[in-house]
Structure formats: C-alpha cells, structure tokens
Design an enzyme around this catalytic site. Structure first.
Site, PDB file in Angstrom:
ATOM      1  N   LYS A 119     -13.174 -10.580   4.409  1.00 24.78           N
ATOM      2  CA  LYS A 119     -12.269  -9.671   4.185  1.00 24.78           C
ATOM      3  C   LYS A 119     -12.949  -8.336   4.103  1.00 24.78           C
ATOM      4  CE  LYS A 119      -8.285  -8.010   1.792  1.00 24.78           C
ATOM      5  NZ  LYS A 119      -7.516  -7.302   2.731  1.00 24.78           N
ATOM      6  N   LYS A 178       2.468 -12.360   3.496  1.00 27.70           N
ATOM      7  CA  LYS A 178       3.983 -12.119   2.967  1.00 27.70           C
ATOM      8  C   LYS A 178       4.647 -13.290   3.294  1.00 27.70           C
ATOM      9  CE  LYS A 178       3.414  -7.245   3.802  1.00 27.70           C
ATOM     10  NZ  LYS A 178       1.973  -7.126   2.562  1.00 27.70           N
ATOM     11  N   GLY A 228       0.702  -1.194   0.003  1.00 26.47           N
ATOM     12  CA  GLY A 228       0.076   0.011  -0.102  1.00 26.47           C
ATOM     13  C   GLY A 228       0.692   1.174   0.108  1.00 26.47           C
ATOM     14  N   ASN A 229       1.821   1.410   0.782  1.00 21.94           N
ATOM     15  CA  ASN A 229       2.787   2.281   0.735  1.00 21.94           C
ATOM     16  C   ASN A 229       3.370   2.795  -0.472  1.00 21.94           C
ATOM     17  OD1 ASN A 229       4.660   0.288   0.925  1.00 21.94           O
ATOM     18  ND2 ASN A 229       5.895   1.421   2.040  1.00 21.94           N
ATOM     19  N   LYS A 233      -2.649 -10.188  -2.968  1.00 18.08           N
ATOM     20  CA  LYS A 233      -1.701 -10.020  -3.725  1.00 18.08           C
ATOM     21  C   LYS A 233      -0.346 -10.596  -3.434  1.00 18.08           C
ATOM     22  CE  LYS A 233       1.483  -6.280  -1.742  1.00 18.08           C
ATOM     23  NZ  LYS A 233       0.827  -6.814  -0.678  1.00 18.08           N
TER      24      LYS A 233
HETATM   25  P1  ADP Z   1       1.079  -3.907   2.478  1.00 17.13           P
HETATM   26  O1  ADP Z   1       0.318  -2.979   2.037  1.00 17.13           O
HETATM   27  O2  ADP Z   1       2.533  -3.829   2.068  1.00 17.13           O
HETATM   28  O3  ADP Z   1       0.577  -5.567   2.097  1.00 17.13           O
HETATM   29  P2  ADP Z   1       0.507  -4.571   5.311  1.00 17.13           P
HETATM   30  O4  ADP Z   1       0.028  -3.130   6.163  1.00 17.13           O
HETATM   31  O5  ADP Z   1      -0.673  -5.603   4.835  1.00 17.13           O
HETATM   32  O6  ADP Z   1       1.351  -3.876   3.961  1.00 17.13           O
HETATM   33  O7  ADP Z   1       1.672  -5.607   5.954  1.00 17.13           O
HETATM   34  C1  ADP Z   1       2.738  -4.870   6.608  1.00 17.13           C
HETATM   35  C2  ADP Z   1       2.779  -4.364   8.128  1.00 17.13           C
HETATM   36  O8  ADP Z   1       2.683  -5.815   8.526  1.00 17.13           O
HETATM   37  C3  ADP Z   1       3.967  -3.654   8.424  1.00 17.13           C
HETATM   38  O9  ADP Z   1       3.812  -2.483   8.344  1.00 17.13           O
HETATM   39  C4  ADP Z   1       3.680  -4.102  10.162  1.00 17.13           C
HETATM   40  O10 ADP Z   1       3.072  -3.087  10.912  1.00 17.13           O
HETATM   41  C5  ADP Z   1       2.802  -5.305  10.167  1.00 17.13           C
HETATM   42  N1  ADP Z   1       3.444  -6.384  10.827  1.00 17.13           N
HETATM   43  C6  ADP Z   1       2.574  -7.510  11.430  1.00 17.13           C
HETATM   44  N2  ADP Z   1       3.511  -8.294  12.024  1.00 17.13           N
HETATM   45  C7  ADP Z   1       4.591  -8.066  11.780  1.00 17.13           C
HETATM   46  C8  ADP Z   1       6.190  -8.928  12.027  1.00 17.13           C
HETATM   47  N3  ADP Z   1       5.930  -9.749  12.667  1.00 17.13           N
HETATM   48  N4  ADP Z   1       7.134  -8.181  11.392  1.00 17.13           N
HETATM   49  C9  ADP Z   1       6.911  -7.115  10.723  1.00 17.13           C
HETATM   50  N5  ADP Z   1       5.872  -6.124  10.489  1.00 17.13           N
HETATM   51  C10 ADP Z   1       4.538  -7.026  11.109  1.00 17.13           C
HETATM   52 MG    MG Z   2      -1.293  -6.202   2.846  1.00 22.68          MG
END
Ligand code: ADP
Ligand code: MG
Length: 314
Positions: A130, A276, A13-14, A214
């Site tokens: 979701k 992820k 998202g960023n 994704k």
């Molecule tokens: P994206 O839009 O890139 O898919 P998400 O917000 O869905 O991003 O996922 C990334 C976020 O997951 C990070 O910014 C962090 O706040 C969170 N997060 C949750 N658990 C963890 C972890 N164990 N280690 C690192 N980040 C984590």
């Molecule tokens: Mg995400």
C-alpha cells in the site's frame, strides 16, 4: 412499522476532501447525511478513511525531522492517531452544529482514538504493497531506506513511494468502551483510518508500520456491535459489474453467493471497490438479519429506505 436500526457507517474519501480547508467544508454536508439518519431514529456509529490526511501528517512530520535533527522520525502508527483526532475534531464539530440545528441540543458526539490489533504473522507484512506519503526521487528513496528502514517502490513511472503492509483487523482494542457509548446513545466516531494498527507483545501494544483498510475495520466493528446494517458511503451510487465497460450493469440487490461469484470474476478493483464488497459480504454472512449496503454519501437516507444503493444479504 418502522424499526430503529443500529448502523455502522463507513465514510470514504469524498466525505472529507483532500486539504484542511476542503475538509472543513466537506464535513458540513457529511454531517447532514449522517443527521438525516439520526433524525429518522437510527443509532449511528461512524468510521472514516484517512488516506490524504495521514499522508499529509506523515509528510509534515518527515519535514520536521529533516529540518531539526533532534526530532526523530514519527512512526506511522502515531500519524494515524493524529489523523483520527484531527478528523474526529472536524466531524464532531460539524455533527454537533447540524444536530443543534435540528433540535438535538443534548446529543453528545465523541471520537474514540481506536487501536486495532493485527496479527504480526499476517501475510500482508511479507508483501507491503500500500503506497503512502509523497513521491520521492531515487536518491531520496535510497536515503529513506537507509535512514528510516522504509520499504520503497517505484510507482508507475511517477517516482518512488513508501509502501506499507495492509493487514486484516483482528480485534478492536477499545471495543467494550465503544459498545458502552453506543448503548448509551452517544454518537460515536471510531476506528478512523481503519484504526491504529498494533500488535500484542505481552501487556504492551506496539504500533505497527501498517495501515488497516477502513472497510474491513468497519465490518469487524459492525459485527462486534451487533449492528443491523453496515453502510459504506463512497463516490458511486451503486456497485457495477463490467464497471466502465459498454456492458456495465449497476447492481441493486445481491446475495452473498452472487457477490462472491462477481468477486471471483474480477469485477471489483483492488484497493477501491474490492475491499468494500468483501467487507459487505463478510458482514452479511454473519447473520440473516444483517444487511450491508454500498451507496453514494448523499444517498444514505434513500438507500436505507430501499430506493437506491447496492444491498448485500444472505
Ligand atoms: P473510498 O474513498 O470511498 O474508499 P475508493 O476510491 O477507494 O473510495 O472506492 C470507490 C471507487 O471504486 C468508485 O468511485 C469507483 O470509481 C471505483 N470502482 C472500482 N470498481 C467498481 C465497480 N465495480 N463498481 C463501482 N465502482 C467501482
Ligand atoms: Mg478506499
């Protein structure tokens, strides 16, 4: 010796921001991060998320059908298709400009509107979870259930939201076309928002009321493209265990076995870091030459050089 790698990049998202003007600005730095890798000689294939964008389009189309009774409601699959084209347009434009600045005046960038087949018997359809789109009052939610057949759920005291299924991707319908474009050294943007979810009905592909993660779609794409690396770019530089706690520990290098153990121990939040790490584990498990990496959008180049990020391998 420097080896040219085929890399599938999943943008979080960023990389795109939350509004139209934010996205116009965000894609410029995203394009720089991607062009760093292209300049280093790598073959780059881009996948992106679409959470805020598909929500925005879905809301806009819902407003249209409220205003004009002749406009029936827009299926979610069509909203995903619209988001792929809109995001692809901004990314294509920004990549073209950044490539030209760096002397790559003839490198074509192309977005493939991508359908991704899901299994109609995927258990996710039994339990849509979701949340998408805007918050509604109880009355609005009841109306949406009756008028559009939506499944509505109360969301943490903030109101009602539509929930949809998030099934696993089974097959990328345009896979052959994507392979041809990548083999011909075009910069390809595809599987946006995880792809347009479709189910097979004879020769017909029917759009499904669902969204595909994704991170999982990128994993499938990377496997089928025979990629060397799957890089998931997000808002953190590394993955942590005991995330946000006093004993938080940032991880650099993980085997598939270690990563699976941490998944079982519940270190990764569902809906954000868990998909992820799961996607990274699945890709890395598919071969000893395949490495997955999770890092911050702005650290991609350093990550490939092994200077940062969390790597997962067999
Ligand atoms: P994206 O839009 O890139 O898919 P998400 O917000 O869905 O991003 O996922 C990334 C976020 O997951 C990070 O910014 C962090 O706040 C969170 N997060 C949750 N658990 C963890 C972890 N164990 N280690 C690192 N980040 C984590
Ligand atoms: Mg995400």
């Amino acid at each position: 010796m420097y080896k040219r790698k085929r890399i599938v990049i999943a943008l979080g998202g960023n990389a795109l921001g939350n509004t139209l003007p934010e996205q116009m600005i965000a894609v410029k730095s995203t394009a720089q991060a991607l062009c760093d890798l292209i300049e280093d000689g790598h073959q780059v294939v881009v996948v992106h998320g679409n959470g805020p964008q598909v929500g925005m389009i879905n809301n806009a189309m819902a407003a249209l059908s409220r205003e004009d009774p002749n406009q029936p409601n827009t299926p979610l699959s069509v909203c995903v298709a619209m988001s792929q084209a809109y995001i692809g347009y901004d990314l294509q434009n920004a990549l073209r400009e950044e490539l030209r600045k760096r002397g790559f005046v003839r490198t074509p960038v192309v977005t493939v509107v991508t359908q991704v087949r899901v299994d109609p018997d995927d258990p996710a359809f039994e339990n849509p979870s979701k949340p998408i789109g805007h918050f509604m009052t109880k009355e609005q939610a009841e109306h949406a259930e009756k008028a559009y057949g939506y499944i509505m759920k109360e969301d943490a005291g903030r109101g009602y939201r539509r929930v949809v299924a998030s099934p696993k991707p089974v097959e990328i319908v345009e896979q052959d076309a994507i392979n041809s474009l990548v083999d011909a050294n075009k910069i390809v943007i595809c599987c946006g928002g995880g792809g347009i979810p479709v189910t097979l009905q004879g020769d017909h592909l029917k759009g499904a009321s669902a969204v595909i993660d994704k991170d999982f779609a990128s994993c499938l794409l990377a496997e089928k493209l025979g990629a060397d690396m799957l890089i998931i770019l997000t808002a953190v530089e590394k993955v942590a265990i005991n995330f946000g706690k006093e004993n938080e520990e940032w991880l650099e290098d993980l085997t598939v076995e270690q990563a699976k153990k941490y998944i079982e121990e519940g270190h990764f939040a569902a809906g954000s870091m868990l998909p992820k790490v799961q996607a990274a584990v699945d890709f890395a498990s598919s071969g000893p030459d395949r490495t997955a990496m999770i890092t911050h959008l702005n650290k991609a180049r350093n990550g490939i050089m092994g200077k940062t990020g969390t790597r997962i391998h067999l």
